[in-house]
Enzyme design. Structure first.
Site, PDB file in Angstrom:
ATOM      1  CB  VAL A 242      -0.953   0.016   1.212  1.00  8.56           C
ATOM      2  CG1 VAL A 242      -2.015  -1.055   1.062  1.00  8.56           C
ATOM      3  CG2 VAL A 242      -0.198  -0.178   2.514  1.00  8.56           C
ATOM      4  CB  SER A 243       0.664   4.374  -1.930  1.00 10.44           C
ATOM      5  OG  SER A 243       0.507   3.709  -3.156  1.00 10.44           O
ATOM      6  CB  THR A 244       0.246   6.388   2.550  1.00  8.04           C
ATOM      7  OG1 THR A 244      -1.156   6.138   2.594  1.00  8.04           O
ATOM      8  CG2 THR A 244       0.571   7.208   1.298  1.00  8.04           C
TER       9      THR A 244
END
Length: 216
Positions: free
Chosen positions: A12-14
């Site tokens: 997941v990106s963040t």
């Protein structure tokens, strides 16, 4: 009993994003406990702890399962390079759940491998081009808005009504720079900038302020 290992990889990106959707998808793939690796950071490069741990464990014949190809990363060249390392150097397999054609575990012949490679390059190129188009449209939109007078960034702190008077007093060294900063609530460099915007003289001051003598 299979001699190879099945691994799952999730990104997941963040840290604020949830990986639930990817976890649910991979949970149907009979991935052994302890073989699921999760990174919570940007995909702009491959310097990710969980991914590096996975690559250290990966051996010939093993299988990596990801939900979508962009979980490997967001850069066209990097995704292709990682695909090459996994499938050509390590000689492991990759299965992309959202794209059945990208499953080297069932395409062992030369034609199947060629099809998977072509599809991967096409998908990666399209994804990269779309991101570049989005950035271009955003830049064009910002430029057009600026031409219409739209201001970007934080709103400037309002100046005191007597800014000009205090500023001229400071230039005549009647007050110190520190007194000027405290009165305006601004750093001295910002005071110069705001003075320039108002058409006031803004060259740097030197020397100590002149203090008026008190009358006896």
């Amino acid at each position: 009993m299979n001699s190879y290992q099945i691994y799952g990889y999730i990104r997941v990106s963040t840290r604020d994003q949830k990986e639930d959707r990817q976890v649910i998808a991979l949970s149907r793939c009979e991935i052994p406990e302890g073989n699921l690796f999760i990174d919570r950071q940007s995909g702009k490069n491959f310097d990710r702890p969980a991914y590096q741990q996975l690559m250290e464990k990966l051996q010939q014949g093993d299988l990596i399962i990801v939900k979508s190809i962009d979980r490997l990363g967001r850069n066209y060249e990097e995704i292709l390079e990682q695909w090459r390392i996994i499938t050509k150097e390590i000689r492991a397999n990759i299965k992309v759940l959202d794209m059945p054609l990208l499953d080297t575990s069932i395409h062992h012949d030369l034609i199947g491998t060629l099809i998977a490679d072509i599809v991967l390059q096409l998908l990666s190129y399209v994804a990269q081009s779309e991101r570049e188009n989005i950035r271009q449209r955003q830049a064009e939109g910002i430029a057009a808005a600026k031409e219409r007078g739209v201001k970007f960034g934080r709103n400037k702190k309002p100046l005191p009504e007597d800014f000009d008077t205090w500023y001229l007093r400071w230039r005549h060294r009647e007050i110190t720079g520190k007194e000027m900063e405290m009165h305006c609530g601004l750093h001295i460099s910002t005071i110069y900038e705001r003075a320039r915007e108002r058409g006031l003289p803004y060259t740097s001051m030197t020397g100590k302020p002149k203090r008026q003598k008190k009358s006896i």
